[in-house]
Design a protein around this motif. Structure first.
Motif, PDB file in Angstrom:
ATOM      1  N   GLU A  97      15.755  -2.401   1.990  1.00 44.15           N
ATOM      2  CA  GLU A  97      17.205  -2.538   2.092  1.00 44.15           C
ATOM      3  C   GLU A  97      17.941  -1.222   1.869  1.00 44.15           C
ATOM      4  OE1 GLU A  97      18.292  -5.576  -0.649  1.00 44.15           O
ATOM      5  OE2 GLU A  97      17.431  -7.197   0.545  1.00 44.15           O
ATOM      6  N   VAL A  98      17.197  -0.151   1.597  1.00 39.12           N
ATOM      7  CA  VAL A  98      17.802   1.166   1.398  1.00 39.12           C
ATOM      8  C   VAL A  98      18.113   1.804   2.747  1.00 39.12           C
ATOM      9  CG1 VAL A  98      17.269   3.521   0.656  1.00 39.12           C
ATOM     10  CG2 VAL A  98      16.779   1.611  -0.863  1.00 39.12           C
ATOM     11  N   ASN A  99      19.245   2.478   2.835  1.00 40.13           N
ATOM     12  CA  ASN A  99      19.668   3.099   4.086  1.00 40.13           C
ATOM     13  C   ASN A  99      19.819   4.608   3.939  1.00 40.13           C
ATOM     14  OD1 ASN A  99      19.946   0.653   5.629  1.00 40.13           O
ATOM     15  ND2 ASN A  99      21.826   0.237   4.480  1.00 40.13           N
ATOM     16  N   ILE A 100      19.346   5.351   4.940  1.00 41.59           N
ATOM     17  CA  ILE A 100      19.546   6.805   4.976  1.00 41.59           C
ATOM     18  C   ILE A 100      20.881   7.068   5.657  1.00 41.59           C
ATOM     19  CG2 ILE A 100      18.660   8.994   5.839  1.00 41.59           C
ATOM     20  CD1 ILE A 100      15.856   7.757   5.808  1.00 41.59           C
ATOM     21  N   CYS A 108      10.131   5.512  -6.637  1.00 43.02           N
ATOM     22  CA  CYS A 108      11.329   4.689  -6.460  1.00 43.02           C
ATOM     23  C   CYS A 108      11.470   4.267  -5.002  1.00 43.02           C
ATOM     24  CB  CYS A 108      12.567   5.467  -6.898  1.00 43.02           C
ATOM     25  SG  CYS A 108      12.860   6.966  -5.922  1.00 43.02           S
ATOM     26  N   SER A 109      12.351   3.324  -4.767  1.00 40.02           N
ATOM     27  CA  SER A 109      12.576   2.813  -3.413  1.00 40.02           C
ATOM     28  C   SER A 109      13.125   3.897  -2.481  1.00 40.02           C
ATOM     29  CB  SER A 109      13.556   1.632  -3.457  1.00 40.02           C
ATOM     30  OG  SER A 109      14.785   2.019  -4.060  1.00 40.02           O
ATOM     31  N   HIS A 110      13.851   4.869  -3.047  1.00 35.42           N
ATOM     32  CA  HIS A 110      14.455   5.932  -2.234  1.00 35.42           C
ATOM     33  C   HIS A 110      13.379   6.879  -1.693  1.00 35.42           C
ATOM     34  CE1 HIS A 110      16.858   4.926  -5.926  1.00 35.42           C
ATOM     35  NE2 HIS A 110      17.557   4.353  -4.973  1.00 35.42           N
ATOM     36  N   CYS A 111      12.426   7.260  -2.567  1.00 35.86           N
ATOM     37  CA  CYS A 111      11.318   8.105  -2.116  1.00 35.86           C
ATOM     38  C   CYS A 111      10.419   7.348  -1.147  1.00 35.86           C
ATOM     39  CB  CYS A 111      10.505   8.585  -3.322  1.00 35.86           C
ATOM     40  SG  CYS A 111      11.321   9.877  -4.299  1.00 35.86           S
ATOM     41  N   LEU A 160       9.041   8.507   2.536  1.00 38.31           N
ATOM     42  CA  LEU A 160       7.598   8.581   2.781  1.00 38.31           C
ATOM     43  C   LEU A 160       7.166   7.643   3.900  1.00 38.31           C
ATOM     44  CD1 LEU A 160       6.251   8.723  -0.900  1.00 38.31           C
ATOM     45  CD2 LEU A 160       6.242  10.589   0.768  1.00 38.31           C
ATOM     46  N   ARG A 161       7.753   6.457   3.926  1.00 40.24           N
ATOM     47  CA  ARG A 161       7.326   5.456   4.896  1.00 40.24           C
ATOM     48  C   ARG A 161       7.997   5.644   6.261  1.00 40.24           C
ATOM     49  NH1 ARG A 161       3.437   2.635   5.542  1.00 40.24           N
ATOM     50  NH2 ARG A 161       4.348   0.566   5.838  1.00 40.24           N
ATOM     51  N   GLU A 162       9.308   5.847   6.283  1.00 45.90           N
ATOM     52  CA  GLU A 162      10.034   5.843   7.553  1.00 45.90           C
ATOM     53  C   GLU A 162      10.164   7.229   8.191  1.00 45.90           C
ATOM     54  OE1 GLU A 162      13.694   3.744   7.541  1.00 45.90           O
ATOM     55  OE2 GLU A 162      12.774   1.831   6.945  1.00 45.90           O
ATOM     56  N   ARG A 163      10.284   8.282   7.372  1.00 46.30           N
ATOM     57  CA  ARG A 163      10.452   9.619   7.924  1.00 46.30           C
ATOM     58  C   ARG A 163       9.120  10.358   8.058  1.00 46.30           C
ATOM     59  NH1 ARG A 163      14.986  10.456  10.543  1.00 46.30           N
ATOM     60  NH2 ARG A 163      14.524  12.684  10.302  1.00 46.30           N
TER      61      ARG A 163
END
Length: 247
Positions: free
Chosen positions: A138-141, A188-191, A195-198
């Protein structure tokens, strides 16, 4: 001031407080602010603490000691009973180690990184990592900046309120200003978002897996200051109790 994470904002709010209550000459406040690095949230969040608050460890251990030690014990009695405390603690470690060998954590999301986490982490740490993984969905860049040496991602937290900054270095290492990994040793969810999407990582990089949170945390013997193996002595001392667990 307890929720402030930025050092400059912390100092600014402190100045506003002194003016509001007209306490600039208060000696106690001057001394307290002089050691702000020991209690101020913007400073202590950079220190490793295994996720515990400043008094949580002492309060927990004090409560545990009450079952073994009384205030009227003399020095000899204290050390005799304290040895029982250590034996009980080490026995519980053996119980936990045996439980880890017999029961695998439940993986709610069937992806490679979660299967890896379930395989290496203890059950408690895996549950916390899994919570962070769910939050990352649910985190957005919001923004991406590149200064030539590193890339800074502005990430909107899962609650839609807090804004985090995740820095990615040229070696693909990442750090977040929420400081969860620095304080507790869990990504954390931000890292995880970066790591996963970028970066398209399918597994947790080894530098982000602390051995103390893994099932193999006790695989090496701990030595005392004389160079003796503590863990070996413990296993010999607890052999009969451990066998009863495996029966």
């Amino acid at each position: 001031m307890y929720d402030i994470e930025d050092e400059e904002e912390f100092t600014l709010k402190s100045e506003e407080m002194l003016d509001k209550y007209e306490v600039r000459n208060n000696h106690w406040l001057k001394l307290t602010f002089g050691i702000k690095e020991k209690w101020g949230w913007p400073y202590v969040r950079n220190a490793w603490g295994a996720g515990m608050s400043s008094t949580q460890l002492s309060e927990s251990f004090n409560a545990f000691l009450k079952d073994f030690i009384q205030s009227d014990h003399n020095l000899m009695q204290f050390f005799m009973h304290f040895d029982r405390v250590l034996s009980d603690k080490r026995y519980k470690e053996l119980q936990a180690e045996y439980a880890l060998c017999q029961k695998l954590p439940r993986v709610n999301i069937k992806v490679k990184i979660m299967e890896q986490a379930a395989d290496v982490y203890t059950n408690k740490i895996f549950e916390e990592f899994q919570d962070e993984y769910v939050k990352f969905l649910e985190v957005n860049i919001e923004e991406i900046e590149n200064d030539g040496e590193s890339t800074v991602y502005t990430v909107l937290d899962s609650d839609g309120i807090k804004v985090r900054k995740v820095r990615q270095e040229c070696d693909y290492s990442v750090t977040c200003n929420c400081r969860k990994f620095e304080m507790k040793g869990i990504l954390c969810s931000h890292c995880l978002k970066i790591l996963r999407e970028r970066l398209k990582f399918k597994e947790i990089p080894s530098q982000y897996i602390l051995k103390r949170w893994t099932k193999k945390a006790r695989s090496e013997n701990v030595k005392d200051r004389c160079g003796h193996d503590i863990q070996v002595d413990v296993r010999l001392h607890q052999t009969s109790r451990y066998r009863s667990l495996m029966a």
